[in-house]
Design a protein around this motif. Structure first.
Motif, PDB file in Angstrom:
ATOM      1  N   LEU A 399       0.440  -1.178   0.437  1.00 29.60           N
ATOM      2  CA  LEU A 399       0.271   0.053  -0.494  1.00 29.60           C
ATOM      3  C   LEU A 399       0.265   1.384  -0.208  1.00 29.60           C
ATOM      4  O   LEU A 399       0.209   2.407   0.103  1.00 29.60           O
ATOM      5  N   TYR A 400       2.379   1.592   1.087  1.00 26.18           N
ATOM      6  CA  TYR A 400       2.716   2.788   1.107  1.00 26.18           C
ATOM      7  C   TYR A 400       3.868   1.683   1.401  1.00 26.18           C
ATOM      8  O   TYR A 400       3.770   0.919   2.010  1.00 26.18           O
ATOM      9  N   THR A 401       5.330   2.956   1.792  1.00 22.92           N
ATOM     10  CA  THR A 401       6.380   2.305   2.366  1.00 22.92           C
ATOM     11  C   THR A 401       6.474   3.815   3.429  1.00 22.92           C
ATOM     12  O   THR A 401       6.308   4.665   3.084  1.00 22.92           O
ATOM     13  N   GLU A 402       6.535   3.069   5.138  1.00 20.89           N
ATOM     14  CA  GLU A 402       6.695   4.319   5.905  1.00 20.89           C
ATOM     15  C   GLU A 402       8.094   4.098   6.821  1.00 20.89           C
ATOM     16  O   GLU A 402       7.996   2.769   7.366  1.00 20.89           O
ATOM     17  N   PRO A 403       8.801   5.008   7.082  1.00 22.45           N
ATOM     18  CA  PRO A 403       9.804   4.426   7.557  1.00 22.45           C
ATOM     19  C   PRO A 403       9.723   4.917   9.997  1.00 22.45           C
ATOM     20  O   PRO A 403       8.808   5.936   9.479  1.00 22.45           O
ATOM     21  N   ASP A 404      10.224   4.512  10.111  1.00 25.40           N
ATOM     22  CA  ASP A 404      10.664   5.011  11.057  1.00 25.40           C
ATOM     23  C   ASP A 404       8.906   4.740  12.111  1.00 25.40           C
ATOM     24  O   ASP A 404       8.125   6.305  12.470  1.00 25.40           O
ATOM     25  N   SER A 405       8.042   3.877  12.130  1.00 29.47           N
ATOM     26  CA  SER A 405       6.622   3.198  12.113  1.00 29.47           C
ATOM     27  C   SER A 405       6.345   3.540  13.466  1.00 29.47           C
ATOM     28  O   SER A 405       6.964   2.428  14.010  1.00 29.47           O
ATOM     29  N   LYS A 406       5.093   3.660  13.875  1.00 26.91           N
ATOM     30  CA  LYS A 406       5.015   3.023  15.546  1.00 26.91           C
ATOM     31  C   LYS A 406       3.539   2.352  14.946  1.00 26.91           C
ATOM     32  O   LYS A 406       2.468   2.728  14.601  1.00 26.91           O
ATOM     33  N   LEU A 407       3.501   0.826  15.179  1.00 23.77           N
ATOM     34  CA  LEU A 407       2.777   0.188  15.383  1.00 23.77           C
ATOM     35  C   LEU A 407       1.504  -0.143  16.482  1.00 23.77           C
ATOM     36  O   LEU A 407       1.853  -0.143  17.435  1.00 23.77           O
ATOM     37  N   ILE A 408       0.669   0.014  16.446  1.00 21.03           N
ATOM     38  CA  ILE A 408      -0.574   0.118  17.300  1.00 21.03           C
ATOM     39  C   ILE A 408      -1.182  -1.127  17.459  1.00 21.03           C
ATOM     40  O   ILE A 408      -1.991  -1.438  16.400  1.00 21.03           O
ATOM     41  N   TYR A 423       8.013   0.269  17.749  1.00 16.54           N
ATOM     42  CA  TYR A 423       8.142   1.406  16.392  1.00 16.54           C
ATOM     43  C   TYR A 423       9.076   0.151  16.049  1.00 16.54           C
ATOM     44  O   TYR A 423      10.338  -0.379  16.068  1.00 16.54           O
ATOM     45  N   VAL A 424       9.313   0.886  14.676  1.00 17.09           N
ATOM     46  CA  VAL A 424       9.879  -0.239  13.469  1.00 17.09           C
ATOM     47  C   VAL A 424      10.754   0.496  12.871  1.00 17.09           C
ATOM     48  O   VAL A 424      10.365   1.985  12.603  1.00 17.09           O
ATOM     49  N   ARG A 425      11.667   0.019  12.227  1.00 17.97           N
ATOM     50  CA  ARG A 425      12.463   0.828  11.281  1.00 17.97           C
ATOM     51  C   ARG A 425      11.410   1.472  10.255  1.00 17.97           C
ATOM     52  O   ARG A 425      11.834   2.427   9.282  1.00 17.97           O
ATOM     53  N   TYR A 426      10.836  -0.094   9.784  1.00 14.00           N
ATOM     54  CA  TYR A 426      10.714   0.035   8.548  1.00 14.00           C
ATOM     55  C   TYR A 426       9.653  -0.724   8.389  1.00 14.00           C
ATOM     56  O   TYR A 426       9.567  -2.045   8.429  1.00 14.00           O
ATOM     57  N   TRP A 427       8.387   0.195   7.892  1.00 11.31           N
ATOM     58  CA  TRP A 427       7.254  -0.434   7.393  1.00 11.31           C
ATOM     59  C   TRP A 427       6.642  -0.289   6.437  1.00 11.31           C
ATOM     60  O   TRP A 427       6.577   0.548   5.280  1.00 11.31           O
ATOM     61  N   THR A 431      -2.556  -5.271   3.789  1.00  9.69           N
ATOM     62  CA  THR A 431      -3.470  -4.722   3.832  1.00  9.69           C
ATOM     63  C   THR A 431      -4.034  -3.926   4.996  1.00  9.69           C
ATOM     64  O   THR A 431      -3.057  -3.250   5.653  1.00  9.69           O
ATOM     65  N   TYR A 432      -4.896  -3.320   5.109  1.00 10.46           N
ATOM     66  CA  TYR A 432      -5.479  -1.611   5.363  1.00 10.46           C
ATOM     67  C   TYR A 432      -5.950  -2.756   6.551  1.00 10.46           C
ATOM     68  O   TYR A 432      -6.047  -1.736   8.004  1.00 10.46           O
ATOM     69  N   GLN A 433      -6.059  -3.572   7.314  1.00  7.54           N
ATOM     70  CA  GLN A 433      -5.762  -4.718   8.317  1.00  7.54           C
ATOM     71  C   GLN A 433      -4.823  -4.464   9.098  1.00  7.54           C
ATOM     72  O   GLN A 433      -5.085  -4.564  10.969  1.00  7.54           O
ATOM     73  N   GLY A 434      -3.622  -3.673   8.855  1.00  5.58           N
ATOM     74  CA  GLY A 434      -2.390  -4.122   9.706  1.00  5.58           C
ATOM     75  C   GLY A 434      -1.987  -5.011   9.376  1.00  5.58           C
ATOM     76  O   GLY A 434      -0.637  -5.509  10.119  1.00  5.58           O
ATOM     77  N   HIS A 435      -1.761  -5.864   7.893  1.00  7.84           N
ATOM     78  CA  HIS A 435      -0.897  -7.283   8.087  1.00  7.84           C
ATOM     79  C   HIS A 435       0.266  -5.842   7.057  1.00  7.84           C
ATOM     80  O   HIS A 435       0.407  -5.226   6.038  1.00  7.84           O
ATOM     81  N   GLY A 436       1.363  -6.775   7.023  1.00  9.31           N
ATOM     82  CA  GLY A 436       2.431  -5.627   6.595  1.00  9.31           C
ATOM     83  C   GLY A 436       4.311  -6.568   6.912  1.00  9.31           C
ATOM     84  O   GLY A 436       4.364  -6.865   7.705  1.00  9.31           O
ATOM     85  N   PHE A 437       4.946  -5.717   5.994  1.00  8.53           N
ATOM     86  CA  PHE A 437       6.714  -6.244   6.858  1.00  8.53           C
ATOM     87  C   PHE A 437       7.408  -5.253   7.159  1.00  8.53           C
ATOM     88  O   PHE A 437       7.048  -3.412   7.074  1.00  8.53           O
ATOM     89  N   HIS A 438       8.683  -5.644   8.113  1.00  4.21           N
ATOM     90  CA  HIS A 438       8.923  -4.616   8.840  1.00  4.21           C
ATOM     91  C   HIS A 438       9.471  -5.434   9.759  1.00  4.21           C
ATOM     92  O   HIS A 438      10.092  -6.642  10.099  1.00  4.21           O
ATOM     93  N   ASP A 439      10.739  -4.458   9.960  1.00  8.43           N
ATOM     94  CA  ASP A 439      11.912  -5.587  11.109  1.00  8.43           C
ATOM     95  C   ASP A 439      11.574  -5.444  12.135  1.00  8.43           C
ATOM     96  O   ASP A 439      10.304  -5.275  13.250  1.00  8.43           O
ATOM     97  N   ALA A 440      12.569  -6.725  13.222  1.00 11.52           N
ATOM     98  CA  ALA A 440      11.703  -7.399  14.231  1.00 11.52           C
ATOM     99  C   ALA A 440      12.820  -7.931  14.544  1.00 11.52           C
ATOM    100  O   ALA A 440      13.375  -8.848  15.434  1.00 11.52           O
TER     101      ALA A 440
END
Length: 484
Positions: A399-408, A423-427, A431-440
């Motif tokens: 959907l989009y890419t966002e750096p330094d994002s806060k996942l709630i 908090y993740v560095r790469y989001w 899906t709009y339900q909150g599924h995505g790739f990120h660092d862990a």
């Protein structure tokens, strides 16, 4: 001598005048006698027409010139006796209606006497220059029920009634042309009954049903301008040709358009827009790929089916229906893509094309394929394998890419606070339900069966360095294929 000559001349002139006066008087006498004689003759003829019909008088279609009322009545009575009407039908079949069988009698009234009274005897000469100086119709009496029964027994009436078929526009594969009319065997009972009564009244011997148009006839024939106009109007629609370049070319041309135009019984042409809309629904079902089952072969050689998700082709059916209708009405010949609600990279079986993300949820491994080659791959940790947290399989897109994002996370009903805030560095959500790739960085390992105990809330957890590398290569809209 001169005096004597003048006297002689005067005597001669006087005598000549006397002779001329005698001749003029004689001419007047003769002329008057002739006129008087003609007048007597005219009045005599006029007297004749006090009791006789004018010349050129027809009664019930028969000439009764110079006949009396008694002559007419005698004729009518004579005609009733032994009268029968021969009915000539199609295929030379015949029937007969007998006057006696229908209790036919002469119905005396004052119509003949009135017609005679209405004549001005002094104007009889005008009748010489008129073909119908008096038209009189005399009625005959008969038993209506018996006549109805006789009509019902006519072979043409008893036979199977095949209705006529009008000429109509018919598509021959190339264009609409006039299909000729078909004459049936159905009798027009109203006309037949009317004609039989008319013929009986006039003592006519034969009634030809074809000549008197007693059979039902087609409303339109090949000569009807209305049918040709309908053909012309329908062919205007068939001039259009719209080609959709899908997996193969889908062409909307005269072969299909001809099924959407029709002419009613009055040759009014109608274009069926609902039929176009129905066709577009089927078109969408055939070529929409969102949520459909597709096949993918992983870099490891594993081939699986994947279904569900939000990525793929989805035709905007209502918008394209209106586009197609407009193109047809305008007679356009054009090749174009349909209007889409969603688009994909390719019309091939793998509509995500050659650049995409693939996640094997069973192997806990992912690949980033760019132009058919592996650009990045890594082990991952996906969602806990339960109904609430499992990572969804299917085909999606970034959907989009966002750096330094806060996942709630969602709120805990007991505390009213989010169950997590991370908090993740790469989001990189898909899906709009909150599924995505990120660092862990909290995961101590990736791959294997770790997700069964330490799985995420549905996201794809990646090592920090791999997530960073992917983030720098990835762009919004990239397809994501997740499967087991």
């Amino acid at each position: 001598k001169k005096v004597l000559r003048r006297r002689g001349k005067r005597r001669r002139q006087k005598k000549m005048k006397e002779n001329k006066g005698k001749r003029s008087k004689k001419a007047w006498i003769i002329g008057g006698s002739i006129i008087g004689g003609l007048l007597v003759i005219y009045l005599g003829i006029s007297a004749f027409f006090i009791s006789h019909f004018y010349i050129n008088t027809t009664i019930n279609g028969k000439d009764f010139s110079g006949k009396t009322e008694s002559d007419v009545v005698a004729y009518m009575k004579d005609q009733v006796e032994g009268y029968s009407l021969k009915i000539i039908e199609a295929d030379n079949k015949t029937d007969e209606i007998n006057g006696e069988a229908i209790s036919m009698t002469y119905k005396k009234d004052d119509s003949v006497k009135d017609a005679l009274k209405n004549q001005n005897p002094l104007l009889w000469i005008r009748a010489l220059f008129s073909k119908s100086s008096a038209e009189v119709t005399i009625n005959v009496d008969y038993n209506e029920d018996a006549l109805s029964k006789a009509i019902g027994s006519i072979q043409a009436v008893k036979a199977e009634q095949t209705e006529p078929v009008s000429a109509y526009p018919k598509f021959d594969g190339e264009s609409f042309k006039v299909e000729p009319e078909v004459y049936g065997s159905a009798v027009d009972m109203e006309i037949l009954t009317k004609k039989i009564k008319e013929y009986i009244t006039n003592f006519e011997p034969e009634l030809n049903l074809l000549n008197e148009k007693c059979y039902k006839v087609p409303k339109y024939t090949t000569e009807s301008k209305e049918v040709q106009k309908a053909c012309d109007d329908m062919n205007k629609y068939c001039q259009a040709s719209i080609t959709y370049p899908m997996k193969e070319n889908v062409v909307v041309d005269k072969a299909l358009i001809s099924t959407w135009v029709s002419a009613d019984a009055d040759m009014n042409v109608t274009f069926n827009e609902e039929a176009v809309r129905a066709w577009m629904r089927d078109f969408g079902k055939t070529y929409d790929t969102v949520g459909t089952t597709r096949t993918i072969t992983s870099p490891t050689g594993k081939t699986v089916e994947v279904s569900g998700g939000t990525y793929g082709w989805s035709i905007d059916e209502e918008a394209e229906t209106q586009n197609l209708i407009a193109s047809i009405k305008n007679g356009e010949v054009v090749t174009r893509e349909p209007a889409y609600e969603k688009t994909a990279a390719s019309h091939a079986a793998q509509d995500w094309g050659t650049t995409y993300l693939e996640v094997d949820l069973s192997a806990q491994h992912m690949w980033y394929i760019v132009n058919g080659a592996i650009a990045l791959e890594t082990d991952v940790v996906t969602g806990l394998p339960d109904a609430k947290h499992a990572t969804p399989a299917g085909v999606y897109s970034i959907l989009y890419t966002e750096p330094d994002s806060k996942l709630i996370g969602e709120k805990d009903p007991e505390t009213g606070k989010p169950i997590y805030e991370t908090y993740v560095r790469y989001w990189m959500p898909f899906t709009y339900q909150g599924h995505g790739f990120h660092d862990a960085d909290w995961q101590t390992a990736f791959g294997g069966s770790r997700y069964q105990s330490y799985g995420s809330h549905g996201c794809v957890n990646m090592p920090v360095d791999q997530a960073g590398a992917l983030f720098n290569m990835l762009s919004a809209g990239t397809p994501v294929v997740l499967h087991y």
